[in-house]
Scaffold this active site. Structure first.
Site, PDB file in Angstrom:
ATOM      1  N   ILE A 104      -8.415   2.966  -3.275  1.00 39.58           N
ATOM      2  CA  ILE A 104      -9.141   2.192  -4.281  1.00 39.58           C
ATOM      3  C   ILE A 104     -10.561   1.914  -3.775  1.00 39.58           C
ATOM      4  O   ILE A 104     -10.749   1.591  -2.592  1.00 39.58           O
ATOM      5  CB  ILE A 104      -8.426   0.845  -4.564  1.00 39.58           C
ATOM      6  CG1 ILE A 104      -6.925   1.064  -4.867  1.00 39.58           C
ATOM      7  CG2 ILE A 104      -9.106   0.092  -5.709  1.00 39.58           C
ATOM      8  CD1 ILE A 104      -6.600   1.938  -6.043  1.00 39.58           C
ATOM      9  N   TYR A 142      -1.489  -0.861  10.595  1.00 41.18           N
ATOM     10  CA  TYR A 142      -1.612  -1.149   9.161  1.00 41.18           C
ATOM     11  C   TYR A 142      -0.345  -0.694   8.433  1.00 41.18           C
ATOM     12  O   TYR A 142       0.229  -1.435   7.631  1.00 41.18           O
ATOM     13  CB  TYR A 142      -2.848  -0.446   8.602  1.00 41.18           C
ATOM     14  CG  TYR A 142      -3.140  -0.701   7.143  1.00 41.18           C
ATOM     15  CD1 TYR A 142      -3.684  -1.915   6.717  1.00 41.18           C
ATOM     16  CD2 TYR A 142      -2.886   0.273   6.172  1.00 41.18           C
ATOM     17  CE1 TYR A 142      -3.968  -2.144   5.373  1.00 41.18           C
ATOM     18  CE2 TYR A 142      -3.176   0.053   4.829  1.00 41.18           C
ATOM     19  CZ  TYR A 142      -3.713  -1.159   4.437  1.00 41.18           C
ATOM     20  OH  TYR A 142      -3.997  -1.382   3.110  1.00 41.18           O
ATOM     21  N   SER A 178       0.866  -1.185   0.000  1.00 40.67           N
ATOM     22  CA  SER A 178       0.000   0.000   0.000  1.00 40.67           C
ATOM     23  C   SER A 178       0.899   1.230   0.000  1.00 40.67           C
ATOM     24  O   SER A 178       2.081   1.131   0.382  1.00 40.67           O
ATOM     25  CB  SER A 178      -0.861  -0.015   1.276  1.00 40.67           C
ATOM     26  OG  SER A 178      -1.469   1.239   1.481  1.00 40.67           O
ATOM     27  N   ALA A 211       2.648  -0.314   9.579  1.00 41.64           N
ATOM     28  CA  ALA A 211       3.782  -1.191   9.926  1.00 41.64           C
ATOM     29  C   ALA A 211       3.689  -2.512   9.174  1.00 41.64           C
ATOM     30  O   ALA A 211       4.695  -3.043   8.673  1.00 41.64           O
ATOM     31  CB  ALA A 211       3.815  -1.436  11.431  1.00 41.64           C
ATOM     32  N   SER A 212       2.474  -3.045   9.058  1.00 41.18           N
ATOM     33  CA  SER A 212       2.322  -4.337   8.360  1.00 41.18           C
ATOM     34  C   SER A 212       2.663  -4.189   6.878  1.00 41.18           C
ATOM     35  O   SER A 212       3.310  -5.055   6.289  1.00 41.18           O
ATOM     36  CB  SER A 212       0.897  -4.893   8.544  1.00 41.18           C
ATOM     37  OG  SER A 212      -0.049  -4.153   7.797  1.00 41.18           O
ATOM     38  N   LYS A 213       2.269  -3.062   6.272  1.00 46.47           N
ATOM     39  CA  LYS A 213       2.522  -2.883   4.835  1.00 46.47           C
ATOM     40  C   LYS A 213       3.994  -2.526   4.577  1.00 46.47           C
ATOM     41  O   LYS A 213       4.573  -2.932   3.565  1.00 46.47           O
ATOM     42  CB  LYS A 213       1.573  -1.827   4.256  1.00 46.47           C
ATOM     43  CG  LYS A 213       0.099  -2.248   4.265  1.00 46.47           C
ATOM     44  CD  LYS A 213      -0.157  -3.486   3.402  1.00 46.47           C
ATOM     45  CE  LYS A 213      -1.634  -3.842   3.298  1.00 46.47           C
ATOM     46  NZ  LYS A 213      -1.881  -5.031   2.470  1.00 46.47           N
TER      47      LYS A 213
HETATM   48  N1  LIG Z   1      -8.831  -0.498  -1.093  1.00 47.42           N
HETATM   49  C1  LIG Z   1      -7.740   0.257  -0.939  1.00 47.42           C
HETATM   50  O1  LIG Z   1      -7.803   1.501  -0.976  1.00 47.42           O
HETATM   51  C2  LIG Z   1      -6.393  -0.386  -0.743  1.00 47.42           C
HETATM   52  C3  LIG Z   1      -5.264   0.439  -0.851  1.00 47.42           C
HETATM   53  C4  LIG Z   1      -3.997  -0.135  -0.673  1.00 47.42           C
HETATM   54  C5  LIG Z   1      -3.867  -1.484  -0.413  1.00 47.42           C
HETATM   55  N2  LIG Z   1      -4.988  -2.246  -0.320  1.00 47.42           N
HETATM   56  C6  LIG Z   1      -4.784  -3.676  -0.028  1.00 47.42           C
HETATM   57  O2  LIG Z   1      -5.364  -4.450  -1.044  1.00 47.42           O
HETATM   58  C7  LIG Z   1      -5.796  -5.706  -0.519  1.00 47.42           C
HETATM   59  C8  LIG Z   1      -7.256  -5.953  -0.870  1.00 47.42           C
HETATM   60  O3  LIG Z   1      -8.021  -4.898  -0.325  1.00 47.42           O
HETATM   61  P1  LIG Z   1      -9.517  -4.576  -0.774  1.00 47.42           P
HETATM   62  O4  LIG Z   1      -9.632  -3.102  -0.785  1.00 47.42           O
HETATM   63  O5  LIG Z   1      -9.899  -5.353  -1.969  1.00 47.42           O
HETATM   64  O6  LIG Z   1     -10.283  -5.072   0.539  1.00 47.42           O
HETATM   65  P2  LIG Z   1     -11.525  -6.036   0.760  1.00 47.42           P
HETATM   66  O7  LIG Z   1     -11.867  -5.894   2.198  1.00 47.42           O
HETATM   67  O8  LIG Z   1     -12.579  -5.759  -0.250  1.00 47.42           O
HETATM   68  O9  LIG Z   1     -10.906  -7.474   0.466  1.00 47.42           O
HETATM   69  C9  LIG Z   1     -10.021  -8.089   1.353  1.00 47.42           C
HETATM   70  C10 LIG Z   1      -9.982  -9.564   1.046  1.00 47.42           C
HETATM   71  O10 LIG Z   1      -9.102 -10.210   1.982  1.00 47.42           O
HETATM   72  C11 LIG Z   1      -9.776 -11.359   2.528  1.00 47.42           C
HETATM   73  N3  LIG Z   1      -9.262 -11.669   3.852  1.00 47.42           N
HETATM   74  C12 LIG Z   1      -9.332 -10.922   4.992  1.00 47.42           C
HETATM   75  N4  LIG Z   1      -8.786 -11.593   6.023  1.00 47.42           N
HETATM   76  C13 LIG Z   1      -8.365 -12.784   5.539  1.00 47.42           C
HETATM   77  C14 LIG Z   1      -7.723 -13.920   6.119  1.00 47.42           C
HETATM   78  N5  LIG Z   1      -7.401 -13.943   7.410  1.00 47.42           N
HETATM   79  N6  LIG Z   1      -7.432 -14.953   5.314  1.00 47.42           N
HETATM   80  C15 LIG Z   1      -7.749 -14.954   4.001  1.00 47.42           C
HETATM   81  N7  LIG Z   1      -8.358 -13.905   3.394  1.00 47.42           N
HETATM   82  C16 LIG Z   1      -8.666 -12.847   4.164  1.00 47.42           C
HETATM   83  C17 LIG Z   1     -11.238 -10.940   2.543  1.00 47.42           C
HETATM   84  O11 LIG Z   1     -12.084 -12.083   2.659  1.00 47.42           O
HETATM   85  C18 LIG Z   1     -11.339 -10.240   1.193  1.00 47.42           C
HETATM   86  O12 LIG Z   1     -11.494 -11.170   0.145  1.00 47.42           O
HETATM   87  C19 LIG Z   1      -5.521  -5.633   0.990  1.00 47.42           C
HETATM   88  O13 LIG Z   1      -4.276  -6.242   1.259  1.00 47.42           O
HETATM   89  C20 LIG Z   1      -5.439  -4.140   1.248  1.00 47.42           C
HETATM   90  O14 LIG Z   1      -4.657  -3.824   2.389  1.00 47.42           O
HETATM   91  C21 LIG Z   1      -6.242  -1.749  -0.478  1.00 47.42           C
END
Ligand SMILES: NC(=O)c1ccc[n+]([C@@H]2O[C@H](COP(=O)([O-])OP(=O)(O)OC[C@H]3O[C@@H](n4cnc5c(N)ncnc54)[C@H](O)[C@@H]3O)[C@@H](O)[C@H]2O)c1
Length: 252
Positions: free
Chosen positions: A188, A155, A142, A157-159
């Protein structure tokens, strides 16, 4: 088509960015194992893919647990005998001010986002090394892995950890022809960001930080992931690609 007959494992594929990546890769000819939480969503993603005429399996598994991780990899191998591309997309984010983050909040973020990425990466990489044909591993980081946003210390720190994990893996796996890169999306539109998008005042304020003046779509990230998965990025490893409408380059 850029991923013909490639076998891909995508975690967190029940919705959002993970689903967009799974469907896009399938449209490019990949066979896709869609793993994660949420049986209904996983099966829906797999159905989109079979409707495209490609192959998919849905695997319910929690990335925090080694037994689940082994099962998602074993199921993929049983179905297609190999893994060429791994997308570690599963992730969570629940905001809290630094002084109020509980130990439980901390563990939840680090266990899913960072430990989960490690567990799936290590198991899949071992298979790729055994296969002897290289591979591509894509870690979902991220912009928060590169810059600090308030109320998201756990969050962030994890990323940040994911970016260094990707670089470390890239160094050690390069001799095996396995490339490891991370994606750093900005804001997003998904279920994760819905609360902010549904708040007109907050989103108007937030958009001021993005030079392109719009939020991104999951498909914007899927396009970048496709480049990382395909041979078009064959000399790229250990890289963190930012896709954020210009948010990180703007000082004020
Ligand atoms: N949406 C954003 O603005 C954004 C920005 C930067 C990074 N991200 C990253 O992109 C990735 C997807 O995000 P998103 O926006 O589609 O979110 P989302 O919440 O729509 O989807 C997250 C997905 O992760 C799955 N998940 C959660 N915990 C889990 C676990 N313990 N085991 C297996 N699956 C698990 C959920 O079931 C879901 O399918 C994430 O890693 C998020 O940190 C998102």
């Amino acid at each position: 088509m850029r991923l013909v007959d490639k076998v891909v494992l995508v975690t967190g594929g029940s919705q959002g960015i993970g689903r967009a990546i799974a469907v896009r890769f399938a449209a490019e000819g990949a066979k896709v194992a869609v793993a994660g939480l949420g049986k209904e969503g996983l099966e829906e993603t797999a159905a989109y893919i079979t409707d495209l005429g490609s192959q998919a399996i849905a695997i319910e598994a929690d990335v925090r647990y080694r037994a689940d991780v082994d099962r998602m990899v074993d199921d993929t191998l049983r179905e297609w005998g190999r893994i060429d591309v791994l997308v570690n997309n599963a992730g969570v984010n629940r905001t809290a001010p630094f002084l109020e983050i509980t130990e439980e909040d901390w563990d939840w973020h680090l266990d899913i986002n960072l430990k989960g990425t490690f567990l799936v990466s290590q198991r899949a990489a071992k298979e790729m090394v055994k296969q002897g044909n290289g591979g591509s591993i894509i870690q979902m980081s991220s912009v928060n892995g590169l810059s600090a946003e308030a109320d998201q210390a756990h969050y962030n720190a994890s990323k940040g950890g994911i970016n260094l994990l990707a670089m470390s893996m890239a160094v050690e796996l390069a001799p095996h022809g396995i490339r490891v890169n991370s994606l750093c999306p900005g804001f997003i539109e998904t279920q994760l960001t819905k609360p902010l998008i549904d708040n007109p005042t907050a989103i108007a304020e937030y958009l001021k930080t993005i030079p392109m003046k719009r939020v991104g779509q999951p498909e914007d990230i899927a396009s970048a992931a496709l480049f990382m998965a395909s041979d078009e990025s064959r000399y790229m490893t250990g890289h963190c690609m930012v896709i954020d409408g210009g948010q990180l380059i703007k000082l004020s």
